[in-house]
Design an enzyme around this catalytic site. Structure first.
Site, mmCIF file in Angstrom:
data_model
loop_
_atom_site.group_PDB
_atom_site.id
_atom_site.type_symbol
_atom_site.label_atom_id
_atom_site.label_comp_id
_atom_site.label_asym_id
_atom_site.label_seq_id
_atom_site.Cartn_x
_atom_site.Cartn_y
_atom_site.Cartn_z
ATOM 1 N N SER A 120 0.842 -1.194 0.000
ATOM 2 C CA SER A 120 0.000 0.000 0.000
ATOM 3 C C SER A 120 0.876 1.242 0.000
ATOM 4 C CB SER A 120 -0.922 0.005 1.224
ATOM 5 O OG SER A 120 -0.147 -0.076 2.395
ATOM 6 N N GLU A 153 -7.539 -2.156 -5.973
ATOM 7 C CA GLU A 153 -6.831 -1.254 -6.880
ATOM 8 C C GLU A 153 -5.854 -2.085 -7.718
ATOM 9 O OE1 GLU A 153 -6.735 3.025 -4.548
ATOM 10 O OE2 GLU A 153 -5.170 1.582 -4.052
ATOM 11 N N ASN A 191 -5.768 5.687 -0.763
ATOM 12 C CA ASN A 191 -4.987 6.132 0.395
ATOM 13 C C ASN A 191 -4.478 7.561 0.235
ATOM 14 O OD1 ASN A 191 -5.422 3.908 1.875
ATOM 15 N ND2 ASN A 191 -3.395 2.990 1.621
#
Ligand code: DAK
Length: 628
Positions: A120, A153, A191
């Protein structure tokens, strides 16, 4: 590059959730970790909650058995990846650890294997760099809990080939995920605005702008969520927010610097205390600050081409469960107000939080963001087109915008020349009819224009040269059923409700219902439905020949894809000729119809595919059709 076998490296919370999602999607999944014990623990993480669902009667035992039979534990990395089409890394979030693993995987996995990272916070390119297959390295960023959260994603690194990104996207979809495509940028899409949203909440607290419970309450109201930023941090772990914010800070500069209070809270090793008074008067100020961060960053994401406007919104609604995405929120609030909220932050931070040009332009023109209400995805290397009605807040009702968006999508479908097209609806409806407020406003002239638009677009569906499948996932009422009737094959979920309720609104069907329905189910049954404004369930629809199959809701898309793929494997010109012969021939007498068929089939004898199909039969091999 069709993916059938998946290996997940790392059997922790994320890894086991990812493995579960792929096993539920029908993939053969191998789960790997550093030891047999770690793998066994991962399998237990999958098995335990599912056994509970079986005990509660929420899942058939047979489904659990089938899912578990697709999961193989394998602590030996070499053996685990030997047969994998896709390897997904879900190990500790440390660049060195991940790079070492990628270098190893590159040596062990077959050349065809796609390598994916669930990072991430790092760039996909930094992992691709340690391999000799950068074109086959992608990011697959799952959201916690990975088995349940629908958002995925799919990150295309600078060297990732389109074929690899497409294959990963298709596999994610098959695993039940709503995929959004993003570029290889800090925080990818979600994010990038979600983590600073949390950070801004901490900054507001640092500044003494409002009490923590006030910030919490304002965030819940403004974003339509059940947990505010502080409660969320308590649930997911406060240090995770600090780590994510610090990573963004390193890559994106001063605006992203972690709030002092966030750092202090991590040092204290404590959760936030959520108790205390809510100051209602301060809620608007807090909401404006939080929205300003999200709006500004969402615009930056789109301007930088990290993600599309629609996918940015889907990231927020699907992944974060916000009531609306940033762009839909800006539309509701008005571009001028959105601009003012972003400008307040931009004035404070200068270049570190630059004013997005696109927002300034929208505000100057007092224009809403165009959120496409119909989307197109090309699957299977362009052989299949998936068209999705995406206006779930109004059950995909057909207003002029939707019809124009559909028209534009159909133009792209015609250009792309797929071998089959599937149409479906986002949310609980296929399409709940023509948009009633739009119809209410029309006079006779307006109604003529609206029907003309609708009929032109529906005719465009009917006239596509390849078969059109309707995946009727829920309500197909009025104009929605009429649209479905313009397709070739109608498949309904067990939950679908189909009907023509127009006479209950003082009108009658206007998008072809009185014409296409009798042609499909016979005049008597059609009159029964139209005169009484009747709605039928999926079973009855099958019994009267309105639909061609009824499938469990979860299996509907797979079923349609399987039918579409079977069609796509055949000679496209032959299929197109058969479609025209049936569609045009049945509109004439038998003699004329037979002549249409005769001419159509005769012309196929001039095609390369006719030679290929017959040669393949004679040579006992599978035919490879080119559509020529
Ligand atoms: N138009 C606009 N909004 C709609 C809608 C529609 N057809 N159907 C549903 N919605 C909206 C609801 O208003 C609600 O919005 P909010 O209140 O949340 O803002 C949201 O979608 C969710 O709907 P519900 O809350 O009602 O959801 P439920 O599950 O409780 O009920 C339902 C689902 C499908 C049973 C119910 O929504 C319903 O009865 N919807 C209306 C179905 C209907 O009557 N459709 C119109 C058929 S008439 C012509 C051209 C075309 C046509 C005729 C003439 N010419 C120009 C002459 C075609 C006509 C039709 O299609």
């Amino acid at each position: 590059m069709a993916i059938q076998t998946v290996t997940v490296v790392g059997a922790g919370n994320m890894g086991s959730g990812i493995a579960q999602a792929f096993a539920s999607g029908g993939f053969k999944v191998t789960l790997n970790d550093v030891s047999a014990e770690a793998v066994a623990k991962g399998l237990e993480r999958i098995r335990k909650p599912l056994e509970k669902r079986v005990a509660e009667g929420k899942m058939p035992q047979a489904d659990l058995d089938a899912l578990l039979s697709r999961l193989t534990p394998q602590p030996d990395l070499k053996a685990a990846v030997a047969d994998a089409d896709l390897v997904i890394e879900a190990v500790f979030e440390d660049l060195k650890v991940k790079q070492e693993l990628f270098a190893k995987l590159d040596g062990l996995a077959p050349a065809k294997t796609l390598l994916a990272t669930n990072t991430s916070s790092f760039y996909v390119k930094d992992l691709a760099a340690v391999t000799k297959r950068a074109d086959r390295v992608v990011g697959l960023h799952f959201f916690f809990p990975a088995a349940v959260n629908k958002l995925l994603e799919v990150v295309k690194g600078p060297a990732t080939s389109q074929a690899s990104a497409d294959a990963a996207y298709a596999a994610g979809k098959k695993a039940g995920k709503s995929c959004v495509a993003t570029a290889d940028a800090p925080g990818f899409a979600v994010n990038r605005f979600f983590v600073p949203w949390i950070n801004e909440a901490c900054r507001l607290l640092d500044e003494g702008a409002a009490t923590l419970p006030t910030i919490e309450a304002a965030a819940k109201e403004a974003f339509g969520i059940t947990m505010g930023p502080f409660e969320l941090m308590n649930v997911t772990g406060v240090p995770i927010s600090l780590h994510a914010q610090s990573t963004l800070h390193k890559q994106l500069g001063a605006f992203y610097e972690p709030a002092k209070g966030l750092k202090a809270q991590v040092d204290k090793k404590a959760n936030w205390d959520l108790a205390g008074p809510v100051e209602d008067a301060k809620k608007p100020l807090v909401a404006a600050r939080l929205r300003g961060v999200v709006f500004g960053i969402a615009c930056h994401l789109v301007e930088e081409k990290v993600c599309t406007l629609r996918d940015t919104d889907r990231g927020a609604t699907i992944g974060l469960r916000w009531a609306a995405g940033p762009f839909a929120m800006m539309n509701k609030l008005g571009a001028k107000q959105a601009l003012a909220e972003v400008k307040a932050l931009s004035d404070k931070w200068g270049k570190a939080f630059a004013m997005p040009m696109t927002l300034a332009e929208h505000a100057a023109a007092n224009k809403a963001w165009h959120l496409p209400t119909v989307t197109l995805e090309m699957l299977d290397g362009g052989h299949l087109a998936l068209v999705t009605f995406d206006r779930p807040e109004a059950l995909n009702a057909l207003n002029e915008t939707v019809l124009h968006d559909l028209d534009a999508v159909l133009a792209n479908v015609e250009k792309a020349k797929p071998r089959a097209v599937i149409l479906t609806g986002e949310g609980k409806a296929f399409i709940a009819g023509a948009d009633i407020p739009t119809m209410r406003a029309h006079d006779v002239a307006g109604a003529r224009a609206y029907t003309a638009l609708g009929n032109r677009v529906l005719d465009r569906i009917a006239a596509l040269p390849c078969p059109v499948l309707m995946a009727i996932n829920g309500f197909a009422l009025g104009g929605g059923l009429e649209l479905a009737l313009a397709g070739d094959l109608l498949y309904a979920s067990e939950k679908a409700q189909l009907g023509l309720p127009e006479v209950g609104l003082g009108i009658h069907p206007g998008f072809g219902g009185t014409q296409r329905l009798p042609r499909r189910i016979g005049i008597g049954k059609a009159k029964e439905i139209v005169y009484a404004g009747k709605t039928v369930g999926a079973k009855e629809a099958l019994a009267i020949g309105l639909v061609d199959g009824v499938v469990a809701p979860d299996a509907l898309m797979d079923h349609c894809l399987a039918v579409a793929r079977a069609i796509a494997s055949k000679a496209p010109l032959a299929v197109a000729g058969a479609k025209t012969s049936m569609d045009h021939g049945t509109e004439t007498g038998l003699a004329a119809g037979l002549r249409i068929e005769q001419e159509s089939v005769a012309l196929l004898f001039a095609t390369k595919d006719k030679d290929e199909g017959m040669d393949a039969f004679l040579q006992k091999r599978a035919a490879q059709f080119q559509g020529r």
